[in-house]
Structure formats: structure tokens, C-alpha cells
Design a protein around this motif. Sequence first.
Motif, PDB file in Angstrom:
ATOM      1  N   PRO B  25       0.771  -1.350  -0.041  1.00 26.91           N
ATOM      2  CA  PRO B  25      -0.012   0.060   0.136  1.00 26.91           C
ATOM      3  C   PRO B  25       0.715   1.151   0.048  1.00 26.91           C
ATOM      4  O   PRO B  25       0.349   2.494  -0.587  1.00 26.91           O
ATOM      5  N   MET B  26       1.976   1.178   0.517  1.00 29.41           N
ATOM      6  CA  MET B  26       2.857   2.309   0.629  1.00 29.41           C
ATOM      7  C   MET B  26       2.030   3.543   1.370  1.00 29.41           C
ATOM      8  O   MET B  26       2.218   4.678   0.675  1.00 29.41           O
ATOM      9  N   ASP B  27       1.595   3.498   2.065  1.00 28.83           N
ATOM     10  CA  ASP B  27       0.758   4.676   2.919  1.00 28.83           C
ATOM     11  C   ASP B  27       1.704   5.543   3.460  1.00 28.83           C
ATOM     12  O   ASP B  27       2.452   5.356   4.324  1.00 28.83           O
ATOM     13  N   PHE B  43       4.682   1.762   4.904  1.00 27.22           N
ATOM     14  CA  PHE B  43       5.479   1.620   3.598  1.00 27.22           C
ATOM     15  C   PHE B  43       6.738   0.775   3.633  1.00 27.22           C
ATOM     16  O   PHE B  43       7.393   0.487   4.535  1.00 27.22           O
ATOM     17  N   THR B  45      10.481  -0.128   3.724  1.00 27.23           N
ATOM     18  CA  THR B  45      11.700   1.060   4.138  1.00 27.23           C
ATOM     19  C   THR B  45      12.907   0.372   3.219  1.00 27.23           C
ATOM     20  O   THR B  45      13.684   1.017   2.865  1.00 27.23           O
ATOM     21  N   GLN B  46      13.151  -0.919   3.168  1.00 28.04           N
ATOM     22  CA  GLN B  46      14.356  -1.119   2.437  1.00 28.04           C
ATOM     23  C   GLN B  46      13.868  -2.393   1.531  1.00 28.04           C
ATOM     24  O   GLN B  46      13.426  -3.499   1.967  1.00 28.04           O
ATOM     25  N   ILE B  89      11.592  -5.109   3.701  1.00 24.92           N
ATOM     26  CA  ILE B  89      11.057  -5.153   5.006  1.00 24.92           C
ATOM     27  C   ILE B  89      10.455  -3.705   5.091  1.00 24.92           C
ATOM     28  O   ILE B  89      10.788  -2.699   4.160  1.00 24.92           O
ATOM     29  N   ASP B  90       9.290  -3.691   5.689  1.00 27.82           N
ATOM     30  CA  ASP B  90       8.473  -2.485   5.906  1.00 27.82           C
ATOM     31  C   ASP B  90       8.403  -1.830   7.381  1.00 27.82           C
ATOM     32  O   ASP B  90       9.319  -2.389   8.059  1.00 27.82           O
ATOM     33  N   LYS B  92       6.800  -1.489   9.476  1.00 25.81           N
ATOM     34  CA  LYS B  92       6.074  -2.309  10.410  1.00 25.81           C
ATOM     35  C   LYS B  92       6.705  -3.703  10.878  1.00 25.81           C
ATOM     36  O   LYS B  92       6.166  -4.656  11.636  1.00 25.81           O
ATOM     37  N   GLY B  93       7.632  -3.953  10.131  1.00 31.43           N
ATOM     38  CA  GLY B  93       8.584  -5.093  10.507  1.00 31.43           C
ATOM     39  C   GLY B  93       8.152  -6.121   9.688  1.00 31.43           C
ATOM     40  O   GLY B  93       8.570  -7.418   9.639  1.00 31.43           O
ATOM     41  N   ALA B  94       7.151  -6.006   8.787  1.00 30.73           N
ATOM     42  CA  ALA B  94       6.688  -7.203   7.616  1.00 30.73           C
ATOM     43  C   ALA B  94       7.825  -7.478   6.551  1.00 30.73           C
ATOM     44  O   ALA B  94       8.504  -6.493   6.239  1.00 30.73           O
ATOM     45  N   THR B  95       8.065  -8.477   6.159  1.00 38.71           N
ATOM     46  CA  THR B  95       8.936  -8.920   5.110  1.00 38.71           C
ATOM     47  C   THR B  95       8.580  -9.709   4.184  1.00 38.71           C
ATOM     48  O   THR B  95       7.614 -10.799   4.395  1.00 38.71           O
ATOM     49  N   ASP B  96       8.969  -9.842   2.985  1.00 38.77           N
ATOM     50  CA  ASP B  96       9.095 -10.934   1.867  1.00 38.77           C
ATOM     51  C   ASP B  96      10.117 -10.974   1.097  1.00 38.77           C
ATOM     52  O   ASP B  96      11.039 -10.156   1.114  1.00 38.77           O
TER      53      ASP B  96
END
Lengths: 162, 103
Positions: B25-27, B43, B45-46, B89-90, B92-96
Amino acid sequence: MSDIGFSATRRLILQGAGAVALVGLGNLPFGMAPALAAANDKYPEDAFKAKSEADAIKALYGKSPEPSDKVKMDAPEIAENGSVVPISVSTTLADVTSIAFLVSENPVALVATYRIPAGTAPSVANRIKMARTSNVTVVVEAGGKLYSATKEVKVTVGGCGG
Amino acid sequence: MASSIRVRATASGENTEVQALIQHPMDSGFIKDAKGELIPAHFITQLKFEHDGKTVFAADWGGGVSKDPYVKFSFKGAKKGDELKISWIDNKGATDTTTAKIQ
């Protein structure tokens, strides 16, 4: 600039869109995520908090860039939709180590920075948000020096996200 | 589970061109929803691309990158059939993470 391949990629994504909504369930605290948190990859938190372009560049690099015609920015004259503005940059400068994109009128000026290791071309294309008509600045770090190019992009519908 | 990352990496000669599109979403944290409440920042970050254990391209992003971000770059030293690892990684700490075969 050929983005033909991209449109095919996009179709793939639209097909997969429903399934992809599941991503993001694994919420780790920021500092604990292993893959990306290597020490030399530190996220430039302060630079992304700076309101002004000059402050962001200072936070990133600790110095100011000089304008250079060797930094070529490809940006639209007019962006009808400020939430998706395609901007690309390339340069003939040697020993490029990073490239940063900034929008002076956005609430946060710094949009993106890219690290360019040796062997990677000093050329990046991405899509950014613009809140309103603004100067877009690209900063290229090459041989330890900073070079920049700036172009005004007129935005008819602002879109820093919406 | 389907990956959030779509990658096309094409080798021609010694150069490999990479295009990536990520579902996110890149809010930015500056936009209000229909009720007038700020949508919290969310969003990536890296973002990192690795070939043969070496980082070939890395991004630090803020909330000013467009929704479902797209990025294109190219690098030298890979050949058809090699693997390219992409991870993000965003805030909120979510990754893929995904691995793409270079074509």
C-alpha cells in the motif's frame, strides 16, 4: 526506455492480486528482522524525517551537491496523477555509489535512495508520489562527490498517497 | 502463498536488466481516509537484490514511493539461469523474499 516487458508483469500481478493480500502477516519488530538488518544497510531514519530537501541531503550525505549536466533526469513536464509519477535517472559520471530522489514540496522531501555497488549501472527508474507541483531533484554520489539535476514537474491532481 | 514481489530479470550479453513490481500500500501517513482520519504510515523501508551472495542493488524508501512500487535497474556479472534474490522489509517489520531466475 522500453517498458513493454513491464506491462506483461503488471497483468501477472493483477491476476495474482487476490492471493497477495495475505502478505504481511509475519509482523516482526523492526530490529529483529534478520535478512535486511545488516549493519552496513542502516536505514537513514533522520534523512526520511527531514522536511526540507536541503536538510534531507545534509542528513544523508553531510554536504551539498553541485548541479551537473552529466546527471540526466527523465521526468514528465506535467503529471496528471501525482500519486504515480514515473521518474528515471542515468548518468555518465564514473564511480557512482548512490542515487537519491527528492521532491521539495512533499511533506517529507526525501523519497528514495538507492545504493549502486560496483558492476551495477548508474541508472534507476521508479515511480514516486508528488503532493503538488514541485521541483524534483536527483542527487548522484560519484567518487565521493555529490552532483544533482533538478526539474519542475507540474501536478494537476496531487497525490501523496491518495 | 503468492509472493508480493514480481520480478523480470533478463540477461543480454554481460548486462542483466531487472524490473520489479511489489504489491504494497505504501501509505505515507499524510493521507486521510473517507472519515477524515489519518491512514497510518505503512511503507516498505528497505529493498535488496542479491546475486551470488552479493548485493547488486539496494533501496531505502520513504512514504513518497508510489503504491505498488516499481523499480528498474541493471547490473553486470550474471548469466541466464542464475538466481536473483529479492527481499523487502516495511516500517511495521513485515518482510517478504522471493527468488527469480534470470532469463
